[in-house]
Structures are given as C-alpha cells and as structure tokens.
Design a protein around this motif. Sequence first.
Motif, PDB file in Angstrom:
ATOM      1  N   SER A 140       9.881   3.707  33.082  1.00  0.00           N
ATOM      2  CA  SER A 140       8.689   3.040  33.596  1.00  0.00           C
ATOM      3  C   SER A 140       7.680   4.048  34.127  1.00  0.00           C
ATOM      4  O   SER A 140       6.466   3.894  33.931  1.00  0.00           O
ATOM      5  N   ILE A 141       8.159   5.092  34.788  1.00  0.00           N
ATOM      6  CA  ILE A 141       7.261   6.132  35.298  1.00  0.00           C
ATOM      7  C   ILE A 141       6.553   6.842  34.144  1.00  0.00           C
ATOM      8  O   ILE A 141       5.345   7.112  34.205  1.00  0.00           O
ATOM      9  N   LYS A 142       7.293   7.146  33.092  1.00  0.00           N
ATOM     10  CA  LYS A 142       6.689   7.774  31.908  1.00  0.00           C
ATOM     11  C   LYS A 142       5.620   6.867  31.296  1.00  0.00           C
ATOM     12  O   LYS A 142       4.537   7.323  30.912  1.00  0.00           O
ATOM     13  N   SER A 143       5.913   5.568  31.235  1.00  0.00           N
ATOM     14  CA  SER A 143       4.943   4.608  30.700  1.00  0.00           C
ATOM     15  C   SER A 143       3.711   4.532  31.586  1.00  0.00           C
ATOM     16  O   SER A 143       2.583   4.372  31.095  1.00  0.00           O
ATOM     17  N   LEU A 144       3.925   4.642  32.893  1.00  0.00           N
ATOM     18  CA  LEU A 144       2.807   4.615  33.834  1.00  0.00           C
ATOM     19  C   LEU A 144       1.884   5.813  33.627  1.00  0.00           C
ATOM     20  O   LEU A 144       0.652   5.671  33.641  1.00  0.00           O
ATOM     21  N   VAL A 145       2.460   6.982  33.431  1.00  0.00           N
ATOM     22  CA  VAL A 145       1.658   8.180  33.158  1.00  0.00           C
ATOM     23  C   VAL A 145       0.827   7.976  31.889  1.00  0.00           C
ATOM     24  O   VAL A 145      -0.368   8.306  31.852  1.00  0.00           O
ATOM     25  N   GLU A 146       1.461   7.423  30.876  1.00  0.00           N
ATOM     26  CA  GLU A 146       0.752   7.178  29.613  1.00  0.00           C
ATOM     27  C   GLU A 146      -0.382   6.172  29.803  1.00  0.00           C
ATOM     28  O   GLU A 146      -1.482   6.363  29.274  1.00  0.00           O
ATOM     29  N   GLU A 147      -0.118   5.106  30.541  1.00  0.00           N
ATOM     30  CA  GLU A 147      -1.143   4.084  30.772  1.00  0.00           C
ATOM     31  C   GLU A 147      -2.293   4.642  31.601  1.00  0.00           C
ATOM     32  O   GLU A 147      -3.464   4.434  31.283  1.00  0.00           O
ATOM     33  N   TYR A 148      -1.966   5.365  32.676  1.00  0.00           N
ATOM     34  CA  TYR A 148      -3.010   5.962  33.513  1.00  0.00           C
ATOM     35  C   TYR A 148      -3.856   6.946  32.704  1.00  0.00           C
ATOM     36  O   TYR A 148      -5.089   7.003  32.848  1.00  0.00           O
ATOM     37  N   SER A 149      -3.206   7.710  31.839  1.00  0.00           N
ATOM     38  CA  SER A 149      -3.903   8.728  31.041  1.00  0.00           C
ATOM     39  C   SER A 149      -4.862   8.128  30.017  1.00  0.00           C
ATOM     40  O   SER A 149      -5.745   8.825  29.502  1.00  0.00           O
ATOM     41  N   LYS A 150      -4.706   6.845  29.715  1.00  0.00           N
ATOM     42  CA  LYS A 150      -5.668   6.166  28.839  1.00  0.00           C
ATOM     43  C   LYS A 150      -7.009   5.979  29.539  1.00  0.00           C
ATOM     44  O   LYS A 150      -8.048   5.853  28.893  1.00  0.00           O
ATOM     45  N   HIS A 151      -6.962   5.970  30.874  1.00  0.00           N
ATOM     46  CA  HIS A 151      -8.169   5.739  31.669  1.00  0.00           C
ATOM     47  C   HIS A 151      -8.762   7.036  32.231  1.00  0.00           C
ATOM     48  O   HIS A 151      -9.977   7.173  32.321  1.00  0.00           O
ATOM     49  N   GLU A 152      -7.903   7.974  32.649  1.00  0.00           N
ATOM     50  CA  GLU A 152      -8.356   9.175  33.346  1.00  0.00           C
ATOM     51  C   GLU A 152      -7.660  10.416  32.808  1.00  0.00           C
ATOM     52  O   GLU A 152      -6.543  10.335  32.296  1.00  0.00           O
ATOM     53  N   ASP A 153      -8.332  11.576  32.968  1.00  0.00           N
ATOM     54  CA  ASP A 153      -7.728  12.825  32.498  1.00  0.00           C
ATOM     55  C   ASP A 153      -7.285  13.729  33.645  1.00  0.00           C
ATOM     56  O   ASP A 153      -6.885  14.880  33.440  1.00  0.00           O
ATOM     57  N   ARG A 154      -7.359  13.218  34.871  1.00  0.00           N
ATOM     58  CA  ARG A 154      -6.887  13.970  36.030  1.00  0.00           C
ATOM     59  C   ARG A 154      -6.487  12.976  37.117  1.00  0.00           C
ATOM     60  O   ARG A 154      -6.829  11.795  37.058  1.00  0.00           O
ATOM     61  N   LEU A 155      -5.739  13.480  38.136  1.00  0.00           N
ATOM     62  CA  LEU A 155      -5.385  12.670  39.294  1.00  0.00           C
ATOM     63  C   LEU A 155      -5.621  13.501  40.539  1.00  0.00           C
ATOM     64  O   LEU A 155      -5.034  14.573  40.694  1.00  0.00           O
ATOM     65  N   ASP A 156      -6.488  13.016  41.425  1.00  0.00           N
ATOM     66  CA  ASP A 156      -6.834  13.761  42.633  1.00  0.00           C
ATOM     67  C   ASP A 156      -5.874  13.486  43.787  1.00  0.00           C
ATOM     68  O   ASP A 156      -5.572  14.373  44.586  1.00  0.00           O
ATOM     69  N   ILE A 157      -5.420  12.241  43.894  1.00  0.00           N
ATOM     70  CA  ILE A 157      -4.644  11.807  45.054  1.00  0.00           C
ATOM     71  C   ILE A 157      -3.487  10.924  44.587  1.00  0.00           C
ATOM     72  O   ILE A 157      -3.709   9.908  43.930  1.00  0.00           O
ATOM     73  N   LEU A 158      -2.269  11.308  44.925  1.00  0.00           N
ATOM     74  CA  LEU A 158      -1.096  10.487  44.641  1.00  0.00           C
ATOM     75  C   LEU A 158      -0.477  10.061  45.964  1.00  0.00           C
ATOM     76  O   LEU A 158      -0.156  10.908  46.811  1.00  0.00           O
ATOM     77  N   VAL A 159      -0.296   8.757  46.149  1.00  0.00           N
ATOM     78  CA  VAL A 159       0.334   8.240  47.365  1.00  0.00           C
ATOM     79  C   VAL A 159       1.655   7.569  46.990  1.00  0.00           C
ATOM     80  O   VAL A 159       1.667   6.555  46.289  1.00  0.00           O
ATOM     81  N   ASN A 160       2.757   8.164  47.441  1.00  0.00           N
ATOM     82  CA  ASN A 160       4.087   7.595  47.227  1.00  0.00           C
ATOM     83  C   ASN A 160       4.424   6.706  48.415  1.00  0.00           C
ATOM     84  O   ASN A 160       4.854   7.184  49.475  1.00  0.00           O
ATOM     85  N   ASN A 161       4.199   5.414  48.246  1.00  0.00           N
ATOM     86  CA  ASN A 161       4.321   4.480  49.361  1.00  0.00           C
ATOM     87  C   ASN A 161       5.493   3.503  49.212  1.00  0.00           C
ATOM     88  O   ASN A 161       5.973   2.964  50.209  1.00  0.00           O
TER      89      ASN A 161
END
Length: 296
Positions: free
Chosen positions: A88-109
């Motif tokens: 699921s985490i791998k799929s999330l990276v793939e889905e997010y990468s369809k929208h953006e090419d970088r990540l500035d802030i990651l919050v593990n909540n």
Amino acid sequence: MASNDQASNNNSEFRLDNLFSTKGKLALVSGGGSGIGLMISQALAVNGAHVYIFSRSEKVRLVAETYNKGDISGKITALQGDVTSKESIKSLVEEYSKHEDRLDILVNNSGIAGSKVNFSTNSVEELSNNLFNSDTFENWEEVMRTNVSSAYFVSAAFLPLLNKSSETQKGWSATILNVTSISGSVKITQHHPAYNCSKAAANYLTKSLANELNLNGFKIRVNAVAPGVFGSEMTAGGSSANQKSKIENDKYKSLPSGRVGDDKDMAQAALFLILDQYVNAQSIIVDGGYQVNHGQ
C-alpha cells in the motif's frame, strides 16, 4: 551602519507571514482525517500548502470536502493508503507521484492505542496475571507496526521525493515530522505499556533517522512533536460530523495549563518544527505542563 532600506528588509524577515508561511509547499499527512493529523493538515493548508492526507478510511475525503472551503490559501487532497502495508505504501508513492514530483513535508501521524492492562493491585500474583493474560503478543505487534514501523517504511519510501525537495529549493530542507507522545517519555505506563513503548521507540527513530540522513549527506530534517492530551478519536472515543473530537476540561484542571490542548496549540508546535530550518533530531513535548508533575 545599515541603510534604512536594509533595515526595512531585515525587519520584514520577522513578520509572521514570512516566519510561518507554507505557501507553495507540498505536504503528505498520514491519518489526516481526524484528531492531531487534521489539526496539522489545517495549519499547513491555511498557510498556503497543498496537503495530501491519507488513511485507510474514507473520512479523509470528508475532510477534504469540509475544509477546502473558507479562509484557506492552500488545498487539501484525499488519498487512500494503509501505513501498515508495504504494498500500500508503494502504491501511495506511485499515486502521489502522478500529482507531484517532490515532497516538502512528510507527517507520520497514524497511530493506535492498543489494549489496556490493569497495573493497580496489591498482589504480585494478580499483577502477574493481569500483565500476562490481559495482553497479547498480537497487540504489541500491531501497536509497534502502526506506531513505529509505519513511520520507518513511509519515510523510507518517500526519501527520493523529499531529497528532490531539498535539491530544488534554495535555503529549504525537506522535513519529516513524527507525531509521538509524552507517553514515550513518562515513567508510568498509563495502563497501556505497548503504546508507551512504541512512542519511546518512535522518539528514538526520530533521532536515529535524522542522524543516518545527515551521515549520508542528505539535507532532510527529522523531528517529532510529542503531544499530551489533545482531542482525538483515540482520547475522546470518536469524532463529530466535521471529524473533530472534544474532551471536557474538568478532569484536566490539575494541569498547569488548566485545560487540554487545542487546535492552535498543535498548529503552533507543528509549524515551528516543520519550518524552522535550524531544528533537527528533536522531540518537542507539548503537554500543557503534564510532565511538571508526571515526568521522568
């Protein structure tokens, strides 16, 4: 002596909209559909960030529909993802990468409390029975998987996108914010030993990951906010239609603050840890003074 123009420029650096602006930043928040995750997501979005929130629950879509309205200069987008599954985490990276090419802030909540154990007894035999029979290996594994392992694997999966953020934005270092708890630093078990041990481990993960990233030359900061009592589905037992949870202050009047933490308290702490480029490998306690009387 500095000119008036120079003095004016220097003074502008201290404006709140410069100190705490997240304008144009891209954030990803696990468990952003309620509680502290929602508080942090709102703080980021209101100040200009595009915040992607995700969980296993459909409530993240309700949050996006509810809080994209009104006085918000950023945006909240809902995604689906399970922090306890590598696939699921791998799929999330793939889905997010369809929208953006970088990540500035990651919050593990994301987090769970797990089972409770009764430590209050005058008999060592009864205490032994409570600890052994009221808890399970499965509970400890589930709590550790959700509260610690997930932060490790989600952070690992998004490191390339976080590194891209630091490489492409001058003066900015991407940041990981882990939401831990005062339960990871107090000496009492609070009747949920697996949870407290998991939060202590999450604080250690924060320091060790910050160290390893630095040793390898990657400009990615890792910090943790360790809340005391805040309104969440975990502490209040549920949430209202707007995904907010409320706790009555009466039972917490003994705190130096005289009340539980609110949305603004969490927003101020989270924005400080996320935006201050000089803070790294720290776990900051935000507890209304709980540890004044219950610390180590």
